[in-house]
Design an enzyme around this catalytic site. Structure first.
Site, PDB file in Angstrom:
ATOM      1  N   PRO A   1      -5.043  39.484 -33.705  1.00 24.91           N
ATOM      2  CG  PRO A   1      -6.034  37.564 -32.827  1.00 24.91           C
ATOM      3  CD  PRO A   1      -6.283  39.003 -33.070  1.00 24.91           C
ATOM      4  CD  GLU A   2      -4.238  39.262 -41.042  1.00 25.38           C
ATOM      5  OE1 GLU A   2      -3.783  38.367 -41.790  1.00 25.38           O
ATOM      6  OE2 GLU A   2      -4.610  40.363 -41.474  1.00 25.38           O
TER       7      GLU A   2
ATOM      8  CE  LYS B   1      -7.325  34.287 -40.232  1.00 21.14           C
ATOM      9  NZ  LYS B   1      -8.165  35.392 -40.712  1.00 21.14           N
TER      10      LYS B   1
ATOM     11  NE  ARG C   1     -12.936  42.877 -42.175  1.00 20.72           N
ATOM     12  CZ  ARG C   1     -12.154  41.893 -41.734  1.00 20.72           C
ATOM     13  NH1 ARG C   1     -12.365  40.660 -42.139  1.00 20.72           N
ATOM     14  NH2 ARG C   1     -11.171  42.137 -40.904  1.00 20.72           N
TER      15      ARG C   1
ATOM     16  NE  ARG D   1     -14.660  45.031 -32.169  1.00 21.23           N
ATOM     17  CZ  ARG D   1     -14.571  45.148 -33.484  1.00 21.23           C
ATOM     18  NH1 ARG D   1     -13.393  45.325 -34.046  1.00 21.23           N
ATOM     19  NH2 ARG D   1     -15.629  45.101 -34.232  1.00 21.23           N
TER      20      ARG D   1
END
Length: 269
Positions: A2-3, A58, A258, A111
């Site tokens: 998800p973003e 988020k 990133r 994760r």
DNA sequence: TCGATCCTGTAG
DNA sequence: CTACAGGATCGA
């Protein structure tokens, strides 16, 4: 997973599926996902009714009866959804809420980096206070973006991903928005000319706005979203592939640990 | 402001 | 085997 756009779709889905449902029991399969809280904390939810679900950046906030609130962050691989029967829960289920009608609210997270906490109204207020403006809100204007960027000397890309400055832009859409506005991701935020800031503001709203719409469409009518619109991906993950504007090769660099993808030809002063 | 860290899974 | 993953936090 998800973003912001996917989190938004999760919230709508959950609101529609689970509003007015009552919790029968809560099972914490993996205490790490609620750390530093204790699994016994969640017993308070037994018998509570789900009143509403909303999103800020988020984060997901689920409001229950009895002044109880659950705060969720899906991080990289989290997902939250309702299944028709608790026995259908998948292998990576970390937390599950059995509902009175035998359905189940699943928190899945391969994760296991995501977090779910039982919080108060005040906790939520504190979480929200630490976040920058919502990029899709009317209050997020080009002038505000300029103010945010003006004093920062760091490279622009990590800056727009900093949730304390602007809340909700993730790694994919950061690269995408900078490509659309032709800004080099390595450029210092303070050195971006005013007209490029305007372009960046437009790009952020367009890229995220389109993704919100397609994330919702994907949920309403799975498989009907055209590939070209499904993720709005022009540069992300396209290392060594031709830029869609100029055909030069897309580069991959690392910023703040990133991946950043950009076109060295289009994205420069 | 970088690097390590929290984790599992997949691709090469 | 290594590299990498759509996130965020912590300490050096």
């Amino acid at each position: 997973m998800p973003e912001l756009p996917e989190v938004d779709a999760v919230v709508r889905r959950l609101r529609e599926a689970a509003s007015s449902s009552t919790i029968h029991s809560v099972t914490i399969e993996r205490p790490g996902n609620i750390a530093p809280q204790n699994p016994s904390t969640f017993r308070a939810l037994h018998g509570a009714k789900l009143l509403n679900v909303r999103r800020r950046a988020k984060y997901i906030f689920i409001e229950f009866s009895n002044q109880l609130h659950v705060q969720v962050h899906l991080r990289m691989t989290g997902n939250l959804y309702v299944l028709p029967d608790y026995r259908f829960r998948p292998h990576n289920t970390r937390i599950w809420f059995r509902l009175k009608d035998n359905r189940v609210l699943i928190y899945e997270d391969s994760r296991a980096l995501g977090r779910m906490h039982l919080v108060t109204r005040e906790d939520i207020a504190a979480t929200e206070a630490a976040l920058g403006p919502e990029p899709l809100d009317a209050a997020f204007t080009p002038a505000l973006l300029q103010t945010i960027l003006h004093s920062v000397k760091s490279p622009i890309k990590p800056v727009i991903m900093d949730q304390r400055r602007i809340a909700g832009i993730g790694n994919i859409y950061a690269s995408e928005a900078l490509w659309h506005s032709r800004i080099d991701p390595r450029l210092s935020a303070r050195d971006i000319p005013k007209r490029k800031i305007t372009a960046l503001h437009t790009a952020i709203q367009k890229v995220l706005g389109n993704a919100v719409v397609s994330a919702y469409a994907e949920y309403a009518q799975p498989g009907t979203t055209p590939e070209s619109e499904s993720f709005g991906v022009a540069v992300y993950g396209r290392k060594d592939e031709p830029c869609l504007k100029c055909k030069k090769s897309i580069l991959r660099i690392v910023q703040g640990g990133r991946s950043t993808f950009f076109c060295p030809n289009c994205q420069r002063p």
